[in-house]
Design an enzyme around this catalytic site. Structure first.
Site, PDB file in Angstrom:
ATOM      1  N   ALA A 136      41.011  34.695  33.905  1.00  0.00           N
ATOM      2  CA  ALA A 136      40.563  35.742  34.844  1.00  0.00           C
ATOM      3  C   ALA A 136      39.583  36.661  34.140  1.00  0.00           C
ATOM      4  O   ALA A 136      39.984  37.608  33.467  1.00  0.00           O
ATOM      5  CB  ALA A 136      41.761  36.529  35.385  1.00  0.00           C
TER       6      ALA A 136
ATOM      7  N   GLU B 188      32.187  44.593  30.642  1.00  0.00           N
ATOM      8  CA  GLU B 188      32.326  45.502  31.801  1.00  0.00           C
ATOM      9  C   GLU B 188      31.555  44.970  33.017  1.00  0.00           C
ATOM     10  O   GLU B 188      31.030  45.723  33.839  1.00  0.00           O
ATOM     11  CB  GLU B 188      31.944  46.939  31.431  1.00  0.00           C
ATOM     12  CG  GLU B 188      32.887  47.445  30.339  1.00  0.00           C
ATOM     13  CD  GLU B 188      33.017  48.943  30.208  1.00  0.00           C
ATOM     14  OE1 GLU B 188      32.694  49.664  31.170  1.00  0.00           O
ATOM     15  OE2 GLU B 188      33.476  49.373  29.137  1.00  0.00           O
TER      16      GLU B 188
HETATM   17  N1  COS Z   1      35.954  51.036  43.836  1.00  0.00           N
HETATM   18  C1  COS Z   1      37.017  51.158  44.653  1.00  0.00           C
HETATM   19  N2  COS Z   1      37.578  50.090  45.290  1.00  0.00           N
HETATM   20  C2  COS Z   1      37.021  48.880  45.089  1.00  0.00           C
HETATM   21  C3  COS Z   1      35.907  48.685  44.245  1.00  0.00           C
HETATM   22  C4  COS Z   1      35.363  49.830  43.618  1.00  0.00           C
HETATM   23  N3  COS Z   1      34.309  49.719  42.805  1.00  0.00           N
HETATM   24  N4  COS Z   1      35.582  47.376  44.233  1.00  0.00           N
HETATM   25  C5  COS Z   1      36.453  46.761  45.041  1.00  0.00           C
HETATM   26  N5  COS Z   1      37.321  47.665  45.561  1.00  0.00           N
HETATM   27  C6  COS Z   1      38.405  47.420  46.506  1.00  0.00           C
HETATM   28  C7  COS Z   1      37.861  46.753  47.753  1.00  0.00           C
HETATM   29  O1  COS Z   1      37.403  47.705  48.696  1.00  0.00           O
HETATM   30  C8  COS Z   1      39.065  45.973  48.254  1.00  0.00           C
HETATM   31  O2  COS Z   1      39.941  46.829  48.942  1.00  0.00           O
HETATM   32  P1  COS Z   1      40.193  46.720  50.552  1.00  0.00           P
HETATM   33  O3  COS Z   1      40.416  45.258  50.818  1.00  0.00           O
HETATM   34  O4  COS Z   1      41.389  47.562  50.774  1.00  0.00           O
HETATM   35  O5  COS Z   1      38.950  47.242  51.163  1.00  0.00           O
HETATM   36  C9  COS Z   1      39.793  45.582  46.968  1.00  0.00           C
HETATM   37  O6  COS Z   1      39.328  46.489  45.952  1.00  0.00           O
HETATM   38  C10 COS Z   1      39.475  44.172  46.568  1.00  0.00           C
HETATM   39  O7  COS Z   1      38.087  44.105  46.375  1.00  0.00           O
HETATM   40  P2  COS Z   1      37.242  42.776  46.545  1.00  0.00           P
HETATM   41  O8  COS Z   1      37.703  42.021  47.755  1.00  0.00           O
HETATM   42  O9  COS Z   1      35.833  43.177  46.465  1.00  0.00           O
HETATM   43  O10 COS Z   1      37.656  41.960  45.250  1.00  0.00           O
HETATM   44  P3  COS Z   1      37.054  40.649  44.635  1.00  0.00           P
HETATM   45  O11 COS Z   1      38.179  39.822  44.193  1.00  0.00           O
HETATM   46  O12 COS Z   1      36.028  40.052  45.563  1.00  0.00           O
HETATM   47  O13 COS Z   1      36.330  41.161  43.284  1.00  0.00           O
HETATM   48  C11 COS Z   1      34.497  41.908  41.901  1.00  0.00           C
HETATM   49  C12 COS Z   1      35.234  41.958  43.257  1.00  0.00           C
HETATM   50  C13 COS Z   1      33.867  40.559  41.632  1.00  0.00           C
HETATM   51  C14 COS Z   1      33.417  42.962  42.038  1.00  0.00           C
HETATM   52  C15 COS Z   1      35.456  42.295  40.759  1.00  0.00           C
HETATM   53  O14 COS Z   1      36.410  41.281  40.544  1.00  0.00           O
HETATM   54  C16 COS Z   1      34.755  42.581  39.444  1.00  0.00           C
HETATM   55  O15 COS Z   1      34.206  43.666  39.228  1.00  0.00           O
HETATM   56  N6  COS Z   1      34.759  41.579  38.504  1.00  0.00           N
HETATM   57  C17 COS Z   1      34.241  41.806  37.164  1.00  0.00           C
HETATM   58  C18 COS Z   1      35.323  42.288  36.282  1.00  0.00           C
HETATM   59  C19 COS Z   1      34.765  42.883  35.034  1.00  0.00           C
HETATM   60  O16 COS Z   1      33.859  43.695  35.042  1.00  0.00           O
HETATM   61  N7  COS Z   1      35.334  42.486  33.916  1.00  0.00           N
HETATM   62  C20 COS Z   1      34.860  42.997  32.666  1.00  0.00           C
HETATM   63  C21 COS Z   1      35.951  43.085  31.699  1.00  0.00           C
HETATM   64  S1  COS Z   1      36.911  44.468  31.866  1.00  0.00           S
HETATM   65  S2  COS Z   1      36.190  45.608  30.424  1.00  0.00           S
END
Ligand code: COS
Length: 382
Positions: free
Chosen positions: A129, A363
């Site tokens: 993941a 990130e």
């Molecule tokens: N702020 C607040 N809420 C958020 C958000 C944000 N930036 N992004 C998503 N959400 C919320 C969504 O609104 C959704 O809630 P609701 O269904 O109640 O509306 C919920 O979280 C799930 O979001 P989503 O369906 O967009 O999730 P996905 O599984 O499609 O994932 C991405 C979205 C791809 C953007 C996310 O998994 C991501 O950022 N991945 C990268 C992870 C990362 O940066 N890893 C780096 C290592 S960590 S240092």
């Protein structure tokens, strides 16, 4: 509350002087030894760097996002690993607690995070993941009778894990997908928690990433951050601001590389004159400068928007994409302007070239930033 102008200017001047006089002379050593000397970390604690973003009532300095960006840019002028030593405490390792913690949780942990007594880490990524952060498999099973969640699973590439005393861990309490994820404050000394050896990386030596393993780790129920199922959203909000902070570091690194390029091109003589007099070298400096100024303006604008309480998910993704790609191009040009010297370790340019490569990955990769930008733009109609 923002700092008054004099206090803010003084803070930036202090950080810049620390970077120039204390950290820059150590860059080669840190790169070779893959370790930041403990006395340097202690000085960072004395300067208050571990508590920059922790609210004042919990012992920190409580910088606004715009002020924090000023520090990120100043710190970007040295090897990125230097900033990482306190980066988790002021960013991904503490902000979940700041945003979603109860007053009791904050009282318990934040003052010691702000002083640097406790080092924090953010444990989201797993072997299966990464970009698909909502698919984490680490499970937290509630044992109501005992008042604990039992954590089982593994996290990967966790920054500062080898030094961390407290982890913010995203784990599954419910069904599949993002809505089944909760977040927890997990002290390192709980039985069953183990940290692997730090990885050998391409760059950013001195900043360590490790696996973190949970084998029936019993986490008290009161250590859950926010409600069950809210953990993913907390993580995303933490990452929004983390991406903005990293963008500031990218701008700082680009500014440093431009200064280095200008210095070298003005000294280095070929064909009887400094290479800075050749238009092809000037073009590389000009493109770097213009792109860096544009990224800086975007970073500062996004920070002001966050301080004004506006929604910034799209802005942070766009800022991180622009700033991290920009510094990659600037570092590439810096190697080219230095020529053979750009490829030799002693000059430090090749080290920066390797260091900044990570900005396009951690990130959230550039691909993830693009998909967030596209999704948000399509949602609002452009
Ligand atoms: N702020 C607040 N809420 C958020 C958000 C944000 N930036 N992004 C998503 N959400 C919320 C969504 O609104 C959704 O809630 P609701 O269904 O109640 O509306 C919920 O979280 C799930 O979001 P989503 O369906 O967009 O999730 P996905 O599984 O499609 O994932 C991405 C979205 C791809 C953007 C996310 O998994 C991501 O950022 N991945 C990268 C992870 C990362 O940066 N890893 C780096 C290592 S960590 S240092």
């Amino acid at each position: 509350m923002p700092l008054d102008k004099d206090t803010y200017d003084q803070l930036i001047e202090t950080v810049s002087r620390f970077v120039t006089e204390r950290l820059r002379p150590l860059e080669g050593q840190v790169g070779d030894k893959d370790e930041i000397p403990q006395d340097v970390i202690d000085e960072m604690k004395e300067l208050g760097l571990f508590g920059l973003t922790i609210p004042e009532e919990y012992g920190g300095i409580g910088l606004t996002m715009a002020e924090e960006i000023g520090v990120a840019i100043a710190m970007g002028h040295t090897s990125p690993a230097m900033r990482s030593s306190f980066g988790t405490n002021i960013g991904i390792g503490s902000q979940g607690l700041v945003m979603a913690g109860t007053d009791e949780q904050k009282q318990k942990w934040l003052p010691r995070i702000a002083s640097g007594e406790l080092i924090t880490s953010f444990a989201l990524t797993e072997p299966d993941a990464g970009s698909d952060a909502g698919s984490v498999k680490t499970r937290a099973t509630l044992d109501e009778a005992k008042g604990v969640y039992r954590l089982n699973g593994s996290k990967r590439y966790i920054t500062n894990a080898d030094k961390a005393d407290l982890f913010t861990v995203m784990a599954r309490t419910g069904g599949e997908g993002a809505h089944g994820v909760s977040s927890f404050l997990v002290p390192r000394d709980l039985p069953g928690l183990s940290v692997g050896a730090h990885e050998k990386k391409m760059g950013q030596q001195g900043a360590h990433v490790c696996d973190v393993n949970f084998d029936d780790v019993e986490v008290p129920v009161e250590n859950r951050l926010g409600a069950e199922g809210e953990g993913f959203k907390v993580a995303m909000r933490v990452l929004d601001r983390g991406r903005l902070h990293i963008s500031g570091v990218c701008v700082g690194a680009a500014e440093r590389l431009i200064e280095d390029m200008v210095g070298y091109a003005s000294e280095r003589q070929q064909f009887g004159k400094p290479i800075s007099s050749f238009q092809m070298i000037q073009a590389q400096i000009a493109d770097s400068k213009a792109e860096c100024m544009a990224a800086r303006a975007l970073v500062e604008q996004t920070a002001r928007k966050r301080d004004a309480g506006e929604s910034i998910t799209l802005d942070c993704a766009a800022t991180k994409l622009i700033a991290s790609e920009m510094v990659g191009r600037v570092a590439d040009r810096a190697v080219q302007v230095y020529g053979g010297a750009g490829y030799i370790a002693d000059y430090g340019i090749e080290r920066f070239y390797r260091d900044v490569r990570l900005f396009r990955i951690y990130e959230g990769t550039s691909e993830i930033q693009r998909s967030i930008i596209a999704r948000e733009t399509l949602k609002t109609g452009g």
